[in-house]
Scaffold this active site. Sequence first.
Site, PDB file in Angstrom:
ATOM      1  N   SER A   1       0.938  -5.817  -5.956  1.00 18.20           N
ATOM      2  CA  SER A   1       1.030  -6.355  -4.600  1.00 18.20           C
ATOM      3  C   SER A   1      -0.170  -7.153  -4.114  1.00 18.20           C
ATOM      4  O   SER A   1      -0.095  -7.789  -3.069  1.00 18.20           O
ATOM      5  CB  SER A   1       1.309  -5.223  -3.607  1.00 18.20           C
ATOM      6  OG  SER A   1       2.651  -4.809  -3.693  1.00 18.20           O
TER       7      SER A   1
ATOM      8  N   SER B   1       3.710  -7.019  -2.269  1.00 23.40           N
ATOM      9  CA  SER B   1       4.017  -6.756  -0.890  1.00 23.40           C
ATOM     10  C   SER B   1       3.005  -7.366   0.076  1.00 23.40           C
ATOM     11  O   SER B   1       3.305  -7.495   1.246  1.00 23.40           O
ATOM     12  CB  SER B   1       4.075  -5.242  -0.652  1.00 23.40           C
ATOM     13  OG  SER B   1       2.822  -4.630  -0.918  1.00 23.40           O
TER      14      SER B   1
ATOM     15  N   LYS C   1      -3.283  -6.415   6.487  1.00 20.84           N
ATOM     16  CA  LYS C   1      -1.879  -6.181   6.107  1.00 20.84           C
ATOM     17  C   LYS C   1      -1.265  -5.145   7.039  1.00 20.84           C
ATOM     18  O   LYS C   1      -1.901  -4.114   7.316  1.00 20.84           O
ATOM     19  CB  LYS C   1      -1.844  -5.698   4.649  1.00 20.84           C
ATOM     20  CG  LYS C   1      -0.468  -5.499   4.060  1.00 20.84           C
ATOM     21  CD  LYS C   1      -0.580  -5.108   2.579  1.00 20.84           C
ATOM     22  CE  LYS C   1       0.771  -4.888   1.931  1.00 20.84           C
ATOM     23  NZ  LYS C   1       0.643  -4.517   0.502  1.00 20.84           N
TER      24      LYS C   1
END
Lengths: 435, 435
Positions: free
Chosen positions: B174, B150, B80
């Site tokens: 997330s 996210s 990420k």
Amino acid sequence: MSADAHPLWRLTASEASARLQAGLITSEALARSCLARVADRDPALKAWAYLDADHVIRAARELDKQPRRGPLHGLPVAVKDMIDTADMPTCHNSPQFEGHRPSLDAAAVMALRAAGALVFGKTETTEFAAAGRNAPTGNPHDPSRTSGGSSAGSAAAVADSHVPLALGTQTGGSLIRPASFCGAYALKPSWSTVCREGAKIYSVTLDTIGWYARSVADLDLLADLYGLPGTPAPVPTVKGLRFAVCRSPEWDWTEPESREALAEAAGRLAAAGAEVVDLDLPERFDGLTPAHKRILYGEGRTAFLPLALRFGDALHDDFRNRAENREGFTPEELVAAYDLAALCRIEFDALARGFDGVLTPSAPGEAVPDRHPGNPVMNQIWTLLHVPVINLPGFKGPNGLPVGVSLTGPRLTDRRLLAVAVAVAPLLLPQTDVP
Amino acid sequence: MSADAHPLWRLTASEASARLQAGLITSEALARSCLARVADRDPALKAWAYLDADHVIRAARELDKQPRRGPLHGLPVAVKDMIDTADMPTCHNSPQFEGHRPSLDAAAVMALRAAGALVFGKTETTEFAAAGRNAPTGNPHDPSRTSGGSSAGSAAAVADSHVPLALGTQTGGSLIRPASFCGAYALKPSWSTVCREGAKIYSVTLDTIGWYARSVADLDLLADLYGLPGTPAPVPTVKGLRFAVCRSPEWDWTEPESREALAEAAGRLAAAGAEVVDLDLPERFDGLTPAHKRILYGEGRTAFLPLALRFGDALHDDFRNRAENREGFTPEELVAAYDLAALCRIEFDALARGFDGVLTPSAPGEAVPDRHPGNPVMNQIWTLLHVPVINLPGFKGPNGLPVGVSLTGPRLTDRRLLAVAVAVAPLLLPQTDVP
């Protein structure tokens, strides 16, 4: 070395800020005076891991050209060498990070620069602010003794007037104990109130960024910058305030000088018209020091495992010890430690809300010989409780070294505690004499 | 695009690991197949923030030459793009970090590399994994819908078989919500068990690194690497196990598909010989979602203040909102939130210890239209409780998009929960069909 009777390096941050603001001095002049002090003192003291005089002077000149951004503009601030700086190495006192250059300032440093502070250099630390190698720093009052750890260089550099302000961190007793040993003011803020991004992680539950200064007003300057919580309304006198004296569950570790300092502090507050009572913590608080160790080692496993995988046997055995959980702590023990701490936080806040401040020892006694960082046993409980703690210097041990006392209170009341400390500090006759 | 009926990109991490270990395939061949899949799919999906095919192939070749370091050796893992990588940019989907190159791998990435994993590229994220700009990523099952946030890119890249494994983070929902939206397996480990150094901070109390995979066995591979707590003894069958179905205090947010998925999961477990009972959380748990918000905003103030000081109006208003505490939360409210969470952690662990697993919804329903990350309300409670959570896919909503269920349990029992999930997952008929 300055022959001046009033050299600029003697100024506290607040005094220097006022002169900078009034245009009476420049940041460059202040920086040069601080550099002269370092050149005079640091060969024996060894507070600095990295200091580039030319870089400092260039940066100070640059700040002198800019419109002032506030009270910190142009003020030298030291940074413990496990907090990232984009313009200087960050080596953690670790052979694995020798010459390491971060690409970004740590959040706390980013805030300092945004306020125009002069990031002066990097100060010596215990390896990764945790264990492993000791800092090489001596005590300003006796170079044969320690300045404490892990924020060894920051405490010494401020106490010895190399710089007026310095960032450090505390996971066990790494801010408050060196402050007591060196005779500096220090604030360990409430947990999670200063962003710890870019500072080496040891324990997420415990790690806290804080700072050193030579007055409570100077501590307050950085409390403004970081927006610490609580009400900063002035407290003009201790008269009518209510204080608790807490001998702490670890009282048996204290030497006579710490016991006497606490008693003397209590006596002076009472003489000045404050109400002072004893506060005995409930029995469950006896478990906090062991709980601190379990969390330190449990979260230390998390923190040092990647370094152990990456560096193997080259990594100091202290960190492989954590990574491998050689102490054999179980997940159940870690959960029990978390929960005891949580219950004690609730209980301590409720107890402490009855007072304007709680006094407790900052260290077992004066600074110990050699470079061992000293025992954090008087500080670990408060770190784990997440409360703000201020070290107030003022006393001396049998060898003439400083002994401080801690002022603490409920979580997230940092500004109120600083305001109370403004009134308390002068009563303790702080050691403002620089050797 | 591969015309092969059995392209390597289809392999789960465990399947690919076995073939690599047996010398049947090379990391380079696997990487090339994954890159072909990306080239085919990502123009529409937009899972990747940074991917350099030449760099990936060079790194894979290098790994193929080295002695194997374990089961992760040569396996592609996505990261990420708010987790630092030393060989790729880390931009946080923030204009202020465009082209930013960290000097050091995040701790979680350092561990991956030490194990020989192939760090493949960086995946799209909500800005700073917090607020501000949405990720541009679509849902693999319907590009007009979100993959969630996210950890948008990591969830989509794994669900769409670009890579078998990906790191993400969870502060609200997330990790688990995108897993539910995309039909991937995900683990949000217990808090503080994976080192978060080098991942952007939003909330120290909540931020947790976790990962995505296409099987529970694959989730377990990284649980090994990071040394997650708990007992990994195999659980061959759910027969005789005891499960709780927890509708959670936020049940009113759920759509029919999430209610049906939970009921169906419970029914299949019962049909397979497990005992399944309802678990109603005590009333004080109703306060956890508001407590989550207070902590998120209180610690978000700490996290974003330095960026607000540094970048001023150029910073997205969402982050200046946090830095300025525009919601006006008081320190007392933050302390109350901390303490409620602590008491509920103790109580939930005690309740959950009576079961082999607790089932609860992973999201209100299937993925929502556009690029909004979706509502984390079904996840925030569990993040705040610090418990491990696994998303198990297997169901579908009215538009044919995936719907998962969450399996959770007491803190620091991650390995046991994964072992239970191995037995539960097949009963839920996971969506292994790749579009």
